[in-house]
Design an enzyme around this catalytic site. Structure first.
Site, mmCIF file in Angstrom:
data_model
loop_
_atom_site.group_PDB
_atom_site.id
_atom_site.type_symbol
_atom_site.label_atom_id
_atom_site.label_comp_id
_atom_site.label_asym_id
_atom_site.label_seq_id
_atom_site.Cartn_x
_atom_site.Cartn_y
_atom_site.Cartn_z
ATOM 1 N N ARG A 197 0.542 -1.127 0.167
ATOM 2 C CA ARG A 197 0.370 0.059 0.246
ATOM 3 C C ARG A 197 0.807 1.464 0.219
ATOM 4 O O ARG A 197 0.349 1.943 0.251
ATOM 5 C CB ARG A 197 -0.532 0.524 0.949
ATOM 6 N N LYS A 245 3.113 11.737 -10.363
ATOM 7 C CA LYS A 245 2.029 11.113 -11.148
ATOM 8 C C LYS A 245 2.399 9.856 -11.468
ATOM 9 O O LYS A 245 3.483 9.725 -12.138
ATOM 10 C CB LYS A 245 1.209 11.715 -12.250
ATOM 11 N N GLU A 291 8.543 19.497 -24.125
ATOM 12 C CA GLU A 291 7.753 19.865 -23.132
ATOM 13 C C GLU A 291 8.694 21.680 -21.878
ATOM 14 O O GLU A 291 7.925 21.918 -21.097
ATOM 15 C CB GLU A 291 8.141 19.171 -21.792
ATOM 16 N N LYS A 311 7.694 24.022 -13.243
ATOM 17 C CA LYS A 311 6.971 22.941 -13.052
ATOM 18 C C LYS A 311 6.268 22.607 -11.610
ATOM 19 O O LYS A 311 5.452 22.528 -10.822
ATOM 20 C CB LYS A 311 7.356 21.395 -13.295
ATOM 21 N N GLU A 355 -4.547 18.762 -9.198
ATOM 22 C CA GLU A 355 -5.407 18.149 -10.248
ATOM 23 C C GLU A 355 -6.241 19.103 -10.631
ATOM 24 O O GLU A 355 -7.439 18.720 -11.116
ATOM 25 C CB GLU A 355 -4.769 17.368 -11.268
ATOM 26 N N ARG A 412 -2.738 23.215 -12.552
ATOM 27 C CA ARG A 412 -2.030 22.432 -12.988
ATOM 28 C C ARG A 412 -3.099 21.815 -14.524
ATOM 29 O O ARG A 412 -2.389 21.926 -15.316
ATOM 30 C CB ARG A 412 -2.397 20.865 -12.058
ATOM 31 N N ASN A 437 -1.444 21.095 -19.229
ATOM 32 C CA ASN A 437 -2.112 20.337 -20.338
ATOM 33 C C ASN A 437 -1.464 20.909 -21.539
ATOM 34 O O ASN A 437 -2.102 20.719 -22.291
ATOM 35 C CB ASN A 437 -3.019 20.240 -20.023
ATOM 36 N N HIS A 488 -1.154 19.045 -24.838
ATOM 37 C CA HIS A 488 -1.378 18.055 -24.698
ATOM 38 C C HIS A 488 -3.100 17.164 -25.334
ATOM 39 O O HIS A 488 -3.274 16.080 -24.860
ATOM 40 C CB HIS A 488 -1.327 17.783 -23.020
ATOM 41 N N HIS A 546 -2.027 14.601 -27.139
ATOM 42 C CA HIS A 546 -2.133 12.807 -26.634
ATOM 43 C C HIS A 546 -3.057 11.961 -28.328
ATOM 44 O O HIS A 546 -3.453 11.177 -28.583
ATOM 45 C CB HIS A 546 -3.621 12.880 -25.113
ATOM 46 N N HIS A 598 6.199 11.035 -27.525
ATOM 47 C CA HIS A 598 4.907 11.890 -26.375
ATOM 48 C C HIS A 598 5.432 13.992 -26.812
ATOM 49 O O HIS A 598 5.188 14.143 -27.427
ATOM 50 C CB HIS A 598 5.598 11.669 -25.209
HETATM 51 N N1 LIG Z 1 4.681 11.145 -14.538
HETATM 52 C C1 LIG Z 1 4.403 12.348 -15.240
HETATM 53 O O1 LIG Z 1 3.658 13.135 -14.877
HETATM 54 C C2 LIG Z 1 4.837 12.473 -16.722
HETATM 55 C C3 LIG Z 1 4.796 13.203 -17.284
HETATM 56 C C4 LIG Z 1 5.245 13.366 -18.609
HETATM 57 C C5 LIG Z 1 6.024 12.019 -18.759
HETATM 58 N N2 LIG Z 1 5.170 11.132 -18.517
HETATM 59 C C6 LIG Z 1 5.696 9.890 -19.770
HETATM 60 O O2 LIG Z 1 6.809 9.190 -18.950
HETATM 61 C C7 LIG Z 1 6.956 8.538 -21.065
HETATM 62 C C8 LIG Z 1 7.659 9.235 -21.709
HETATM 63 O O3 LIG Z 1 9.051 9.321 -20.953
HETATM 64 P P1 LIG Z 1 10.568 9.442 -21.593
HETATM 65 O O4 LIG Z 1 11.113 9.965 -22.728
HETATM 66 O O5 LIG Z 1 12.133 9.900 -20.452
HETATM 67 O O6 LIG Z 1 11.069 8.130 -22.629
HETATM 68 P P2 LIG Z 1 11.163 7.131 -21.532
HETATM 69 O O7 LIG Z 1 11.507 6.699 -20.324
HETATM 70 O O8 LIG Z 1 10.901 5.743 -22.642
HETATM 71 O O9 LIG Z 1 13.516 6.854 -22.317
HETATM 72 C C9 LIG Z 1 13.499 7.287 -23.513
HETATM 73 C C10 LIG Z 1 14.270 5.998 -24.012
HETATM 74 O O10 LIG Z 1 15.402 6.652 -24.069
HETATM 75 C C11 LIG Z 1 16.625 5.585 -23.174
HETATM 76 N N3 LIG Z 1 16.882 6.492 -22.309
HETATM 77 C C12 LIG Z 1 17.082 6.700 -20.954
HETATM 78 N N4 LIG Z 1 18.017 7.606 -20.017
HETATM 79 C C13 LIG Z 1 19.359 7.451 -21.594
HETATM 80 C C14 LIG Z 1 20.276 8.124 -21.565
HETATM 81 N N5 LIG Z 1 20.404 8.896 -20.055
HETATM 82 N N6 LIG Z 1 20.601 7.726 -21.917
HETATM 83 C C15 LIG Z 1 20.939 6.882 -23.015
HETATM 84 N N7 LIG Z 1 19.485 6.237 -23.323
HETATM 85 C C16 LIG Z 1 17.691 6.552 -22.010
HETATM 86 C C17 LIG Z 1 15.330 4.304 -22.981
HETATM 87 O O11 LIG Z 1 15.422 3.724 -22.491
HETATM 88 C C18 LIG Z 1 14.344 4.864 -23.774
HETATM 89 O O12 LIG Z 1 14.314 3.920 -24.784
HETATM 90 C C19 LIG Z 1 5.352 8.555 -21.487
HETATM 91 O O13 LIG Z 1 5.390 7.196 -21.597
HETATM 92 C C20 LIG Z 1 4.412 9.877 -20.552
HETATM 93 O O14 LIG Z 1 3.460 9.367 -20.514
HETATM 94 C C21 LIG Z 1 5.227 11.177 -17.264
HETATM 95 ZN ZN LIG Z 2 3.795 16.508 -21.732
#
Ligand SMILES: NC(=O)c1ccc[n+]([C@@H]2O[C@H](COP(=O)([O-])OP(=O)(O)OC[C@H]3O[C@@H](n4cnc5c(N)ncnc54)[C@H](O)[C@@H]3O)[C@@H](O)[C@H]2O)c1
Ligand SMILES: [Zn+2]
Length: 368
Positions: free
Chosen positions: A123, A145, A187, A231, A241, A245, A249, A252, A256, A268
Site C-alpha cells: 500500500r 503522477k 516540454e 513545474k 490537478e 495544473r 496540459n 496535450h 494525446h 510523446h
Molecule cells: N508522470 C508524469 O507526470 C509524466 C509527465 C510526462 C510524461 N510522462 C510519461 O513519460 C514517458 C516518456 O518519458 P521519456 O521520454 O523519458 O521516455 P523513456 O523513459 O521511454 O525514455 C526514452 C528512451 O531513452 C532511453 N534512455 C533513457 N535515459 C537514457 C540515457 N541517459 N541515455 C541513453 N538512453 C536513455 C530509454 O531506455 C528509452 O529507450 C511517457 O510514458 C509519458 O506518459 C509522465
Molecule cells: Zn507531456
C-alpha cells in the site's frame, strides 16, 4: 542546484529536486539522507540498466546500502500492468518489506512504472526519482503522477505518489539520443509558453549549446533548473490537478489524440509539439491569443527540429474521437488550456482554467 517542491496538502511530503553533474556518484549519501530504508529495489529499463546500472549498484554497495537491480524491457509499450506485476512479484519473492524503498532509474517510462510499483507495494513504500532523460528531468519526475498504459489509452491506471527526492544527474544526458533530447525540449518550451517569456527567449539563445555535440552542461543546468522551478510551482499550487495544473496540459489535448491515433509511433514530446502548434493556432482563431503567438511557438519548436504539423494520414474524425475518449459521442465543446501570449495562459479561479471551444472550430483548425 536544489529546487524545493512545497506540498500543502501534507507538508511533510515536500521534497527536493537536486540538479547537478555527477550526482549518481554521490547516490549512497543522498539516498540514505532523503530516503532511508533497509533495502532498495533499483528499477530501471534495459537500456538504462546497461548504461548506468553497474555504476549505481557499485556506488550504493560501496556506501553500505543493500540494493538489487530489477530491469524491465525498455519502451513505452512496456509501461503496462504486466511490467508492474512482474516487478512487484520479484520484490515479493525477494521478501522486500514495508521498510524497503524503490529507486526509479531511467526516463519517464521507468519513473511511471517504478513509481506505481512503489505506490502500491504494501500500500505504498517510499521512492526516489533518478531521471536520465531530459523529459523526465524537466517534467515526468516531478508532481507525483505514476501509472501504466492500457490498450484503451495512456496512463489510465495509476496513483499519486510523491517521491522523497528527485536526483537529476546532468551527466546522464550525454548518452541520450538527439531525438530524445528534442522531445524533452518540447516540454521545456511548454513551460516557457505557460509561465515565462524570458525563458522561451533563453531556450532560443541556448539552442546550439544544448543540441550541439558538446551538450553544454551549463546550458543544460540552466534549462533543467528553470523548467523544474516552473513545474514545481504549478504542481505545489495544485497537487491533485483540480485547477492551475491544467496549464501544464497546454498542447496535450491535441497531442494525446495525435499519439493515440498514431498508434504511439511518435515520441510523446513530438506529439506535444504538434499539439502546441495547433492549440496555439486555435487560441488565435478564437482571439484569445495575441496575433503572432502561434508563429512564434512554431518557430521555436522548429529550431529544435520538432514537428509542428499533423502526420499526412491523420484523420480529423479520429482525432476528435480520441480527444473525447469516445467514438460515438459527437458535437458539444472541447476544453483546452490556451495561451494569451508567450509567458501567459488564459484562465483563472473564477472563469475556469480551460476554455470551451466548439467542435466545429476545432475541426476547422485541425483541417487547415
Ligand atoms: N508522470 C508524469 O507526470 C509524466 C509527465 C510526462 C510524461 N510522462 C510519461 O513519460 C514517458 C516518456 O518519458 P521519456 O521520454 O523519458 O521516455 P523513456 O523513459 O521511454 O525514455 C526514452 C528512451 O531513452 C532511453 N534512455 C533513457 N535515459 C537514457 C540515457 N541517459 N541515455 C541513453 N538512453 C536513455 C530509454 O531506455 C528509452 O529507450 C511517457 O510514458 C509519458 O506518459 C509522465
Ligand atoms: Zn507531456
Amino acid at each position: 542546484m536544489t529546487v524545493r517542491v512545497p506540498l500543502h496538502l501534507s507538508r511533510d511530503a515536500s521534497y527536493d529536486i537536486l540538479i547537478d553533474r555527477g550526482l549518481l556518484h554521490e547516490l549512497a549519501r543522498l539516498v540514505a539522507r532523503h530516503c532511508p530504508a533497509r533495502r532498495y529495489a533499483v528499477i530501471s529499463d534495459s537500456h538504462v540498466a546497461e548504461l548506468y546500472g553497474p555504476t549505481v549498484m557499485r556506488v550504493l554497495k560501496d556506501g553500505g546500502l543493500d540494493a538489487e537491480l530489477y530491469p524491465f524491457a525498455a519502451g513505452e509499450w512496456n509501461k503496462t500492468r504486466d511490467a508492474w506485476g512482474a516487478l512487484s512479484d520479484r520484490m515479493l519473492e525477494a521478501q522486500f518489506g514495508r521498510d524497503g524503498a524503490v529507486l526509479a532509474l531511467g526516463g519517464g517510462v521507468v519513473g511511471d512504472v517504478a513509481g506505481f510499483v512503489a505506490a502500491t507495494y504494501y500500500r505504498g513504500i517510499p521512492f526516489v526519482q533518478l531521471p536520465t532523460t531530459l523529459l523526465a528531468m524537466v517534467d515526468s519526475s516531478i508532481g507525483g503522477k505514476t501509472g501504466v498504459d492500457t490498450s484503451r489509452g495512456k496512463n489510465l491506471l495509476g496513483a499519486f505518489h510523491q517521491p522523497r527526492v528527485v536526483i537529476a544527474d546532468l551527466d546522464t544526458l550525454a548518452t541520450l539520443p538527439a531525438v530524445q533530447l528534442a522531445a524533452g525540449m518540447s516540454e521545456a518550451i511548454k513551460h516557457g509558453v505557460i509561465a515565462d517569456a524570458d525563458y522561451c527567449a533563453s531556450l532560443e539563445r541556448d539552442r546550439d549549446a544544448v543540441m550541439g555535440k558538446e551538450r553544454d552542461p551549463a546550458a543544460l543546468e540552466r534549462l533543467v533548473t528553470r523548467s523544474v522551478e516552473i513545474k514545481a510551482a504549478v504542481v505545489s499550487a495544485d497537487e491533485r490537478e483540480a485547477g492551475r495544473r491544467a496549464f501544464l496540459n497546454f498542447g496535450h489535448t491535441i497531442g494525446h489524440a495525435v499519439e493515440a491515433t498514431n498508434g504511439y509511433a511518435m515520441l510523446h514530446g513530438e506529439a506535444i509539439a504538434i499539439g502546441m502548434a495547433l492549440e496555439a493556432a486555435l487560441a488565435e482563431r478564437v482571439a484569445i491569443a495575441e496575433r503572432g503567438t502561434g508563429a512564434a511557438i512554431v518557430h521555436l519548436l522548429e529550431r529544435f527540429d520538432l514537428p509542428v504539423a499533423l502526420p499526412g494520414d491523420a484523420r480529423v474524425d479520429d482525432l476528435i474521437a480520441a480527444m473525447r475518449h469516445d467514438k460515438k459521442r459527437r458535437g458539444g465543446d472541447l476544453h483546452f488550456a490556451l495561451p494569451r501570449r508567450i509567458g501567459e495562459m488564459c484562465g483563472d479561479m473564477r472563469n475556469g482554467w480551460t476554455t470551451a471551444i466548439s467542435e466545429d472550430i476545432v475541426r476547422e483548425v485541425l483541417g487547415q
